[in-house]
Design a protein around this motif. Structure first.
Motif, short mmCIF file in Angstrom:
data_model
loop_
_atom_site.label_atom_id
_atom_site.label_comp_id
_atom_site.label_asym_id
_atom_site.label_seq_id
_atom_site.Cartn_x
_atom_site.Cartn_y
_atom_site.Cartn_z
N ILE A 275 -1.31 6.67 -6.69
CA ILE A 275 -0.40 7.76 -6.34
C ILE A 275 -1.13 9.10 -6.35
O ILE A 275 -0.78 10.02 -5.61
CB ILE A 275 0.82 7.78 -7.29
N GLY A 276 -2.19 9.21 -7.17
CA GLY A 276 -3.01 10.42 -7.13
C GLY A 276 -3.71 10.57 -5.80
O GLY A 276 -3.76 11.67 -5.23
N ILE A 277 -4.25 9.47 -5.28
CA ILE A 277 -4.90 9.50 -3.97
C ILE A 277 -3.88 9.85 -2.89
O ILE A 277 -4.13 10.65 -1.99
CB ILE A 277 -5.56 8.14 -3.68
N THR A 278 -2.71 9.25 -3.01
CA THR A 278 -1.64 9.53 -2.04
C THR A 278 -1.30 11.01 -2.02
O THR A 278 -1.17 11.63 -0.96
CB THR A 278 -0.39 8.69 -2.37
N GLY A 279 -1.12 11.59 -3.21
CA GLY A 279 -0.77 13.01 -3.28
C GLY A 279 -1.81 13.92 -2.67
O GLY A 279 -1.48 14.98 -2.12
N ALA A 280 -3.07 13.50 -2.73
CA ALA A 280 -4.16 14.34 -2.22
C ALA A 280 -4.22 14.35 -0.69
O ALA A 280 -4.67 15.34 -0.10
CB ALA A 280 -5.49 13.87 -2.79
N TRP A 321 -4.31 -4.30 -6.29
CA TRP A 321 -2.85 -4.35 -6.10
C TRP A 321 -2.21 -3.04 -6.56
O TRP A 321 -1.39 -2.45 -5.83
CB TRP A 321 -2.33 -5.55 -6.90
N GLY A 322 -2.58 -2.57 -7.74
CA GLY A 322 -2.03 -1.32 -8.24
C GLY A 322 -2.41 -0.12 -7.39
O GLY A 322 -1.57 0.74 -7.09
N LEU A 323 -3.67 -0.06 -6.98
CA LEU A 323 -4.12 1.04 -6.11
C LEU A 323 -3.33 1.07 -4.81
O LEU A 323 -2.93 2.13 -4.34
CB LEU A 323 -5.61 0.88 -5.80
N ALA A 324 -3.12 -0.11 -4.23
CA ALA A 324 -2.42 -0.19 -2.95
C ALA A 324 -0.95 0.16 -3.08
O ALA A 324 -0.36 0.80 -2.20
CB ALA A 324 -2.57 -1.61 -2.38
N PHE A 325 -0.34 -0.24 -4.19
CA PHE A 325 1.10 -0.08 -4.33
C PHE A 325 1.49 1.27 -4.92
O PHE A 325 2.61 1.74 -4.71
CB PHE A 325 1.65 -1.20 -5.22
N GLY A 326 0.58 1.91 -5.67
CA GLY A 326 0.94 3.11 -6.42
C GLY A 326 1.62 4.20 -5.60
O GLY A 326 2.60 4.80 -6.03
N GLY A 327 1.10 4.47 -4.40
CA GLY A 327 1.66 5.53 -3.58
C GLY A 327 2.73 5.08 -2.61
O GLY A 327 3.20 5.89 -1.79
#
Length: 405
Positions: A275-280, A321-327
């Motif tokens: 979600i941090g990557i998504t926000g950026a 899995w977590g990285l992909a789903f977080g955002g």
């Protein structure tokens, strides 16, 4: 307050009766919204880890105790869309506070009730208020934020979901197992009361939707891109929840020395990074971000399949899995908010229903799969559904998931 001062205050009406320009990124308000999301997720999922304790404490079967989860989801599915539709013209802060207060009351009743019918009714009500909160939060967050930061605002407001899954649910289960299951709901009630105070102090008000721009539910559904995004949500979330709900079966079938709690915490930490990557990047590259997330999700599923006997490989799969789903929540809320425009609140209530239908469907699908195969087949289902989600997203690229929001 002067007009000039009002124009620098987020969500405050100016002297001419209009609404002042929103703050660029009102972090405090968005973090309170994230805290609300944390409480919603923890409250929804926690009973699944406390079924024996709830059953023993209320002298009922575990099957009946399991309806604590079902009643909550049913309340969300039934009430979310009509509740959001009925309140969309009202000012946002009063609606948000009433919904959180309703959720507070329902959770408190669950903590104290000794009657199963009353408890299930309270869980249904909690789900209904939850559906209203989920339905309005995305649009509310965007209204109090400058347009160029809208995606980042949703990413911050969505932080509560992975934190709730990673920390809230395991902690609630531990507390209920160590002391008493009522302590878990009591702790959530106290946290919700604190959150109400923070919301009163830190979240600015915002106007509701103008009557002239309100569309019927069917017309909102027919807006270009909305149905495509909802289809992606159902396929992707069905893929996710089929494995998430039955991760214990996969780990048991793979004969790995990895506990469910450790697996879920690992997933949650990776989801926070996601979600941090998504926000950026979400405000600049929504479509590539969505496609990359679903693609990485598929890779994670494949790693689950081919590396089932290796602890290291499975941990890598959980991290991916977590990285992909977080955002995912922020990405999908942003996409449907853009597609629906002024009717974003109603569209987001449909999004919440789609999420909960996927959770409900995953429980049934996973049970059917496990009645025929063992847990190592679950990632195969995960990959197949995610491929379908990716295909829908690619085909619908003209109306959904634009390159630049």
């Amino acid at each position: 307050m002067s007009t000039q001062a009002a124009q620098h205050a987020p969500g405050i009406e100016s002297s001419d009766g209009g609404v002042a320009e929103p703050a660029r990124l009102p972090r405090a308000a968005l973090l309170v919204m994230a805290l609300v999301g944390f409480l919603l997720i923890a409250t929804e999922t926690m009973p699944a880890g406390l079924l024996p304790q709830i059953a023993a404490g209320m002298s009922i079967s575990e099957g009946l105790a399991g309806q604590f989860v079902t009643a909550y989801a049913l309340g969300t599915v039934i009430a979310a869309i009509p509740a959001v539709a009925l309140t969309r013209g009202m000012r946002r802060k009063p609606v948000f506070l009433v919904a959180v207060l309703g959720f507070l009351a329902a959770t408190g009743i669950t903590a104290l009730s000794g009657n199963v019918a009353l408890s299930l009714g309270a869980r249904f009500a909690a789900g209904a208020f939850s559906g209203l909160i989920w339905g309005i939060t995305a649009g509310y967050a965007r209204r109090i934020t400058a347009p160029e930061y809208a995606g980042r605002a949703l990413a911050i407001a969505s932080l509560g979901t992975p934190i709730g899954l990673a920390v809230g649910t395991p902690f609630g289960s531990w507390l209920g197992t160590t002391l008493n299951w009522r302590w878990s709901f009591g702790a959530l009630t106290i946290l919700t009361l604190i959150t109400v105070v923070l919301a009163l102090a830190l979240i600015p008000d915002a106007p509701g939707q103008a009557a002239t721009s309100q569309m019927s539910l069917l017309r909102v559904l027919r807006l270009p891109g909305v149905a495509v995004i909802l289809a992606v949500i159902v396929a992707w979330m069905l893929a996710h929840n089929t494995v998430y709900t039955y991760i214990s079966a996969y780990l048991r079938s793979s004969d790995l020395q990895l506990s469910v709690d450790v697996a879920l915490v690992t997933f949650g930490v990776a989801a926070l990074v996601g979600i941090g990557i998504t926000g950026a990047v979400i405000d600049r590259t929504l479509r590539p971000l969505v496609l990359a997330s679903i693609g990485l999700f598929i890779v994670a599923g494949v790693v689950f399949v081919v590396g089932q006997g290796s602890l290291v490989t499975v941990v890598v799969a959980i991290v991916l899995w977590g990285l992909a789903f977080g955002g995912a929540a922020a990405q999908l809320q942003t996409a449907i908010s853009i597609a629906s425009g002024a009717n974003a609140d109603v569209a987001n209530s449909m999004l919440g229903v789609a999420f909960n239908l996927a959770i409900f469907g995953a429980g049934i699908l996973g049970a059917v799969v496990l009645s025929i195969f063992d847990g190592v087949v679950l990632p195969v289902v995960m990959v197949a559904l995610a491929v379908a989600a990716l295909a829908i997203a690619v085909v619908g690229r003209r109306t959904a998931f634009p390159m630049k929001p």
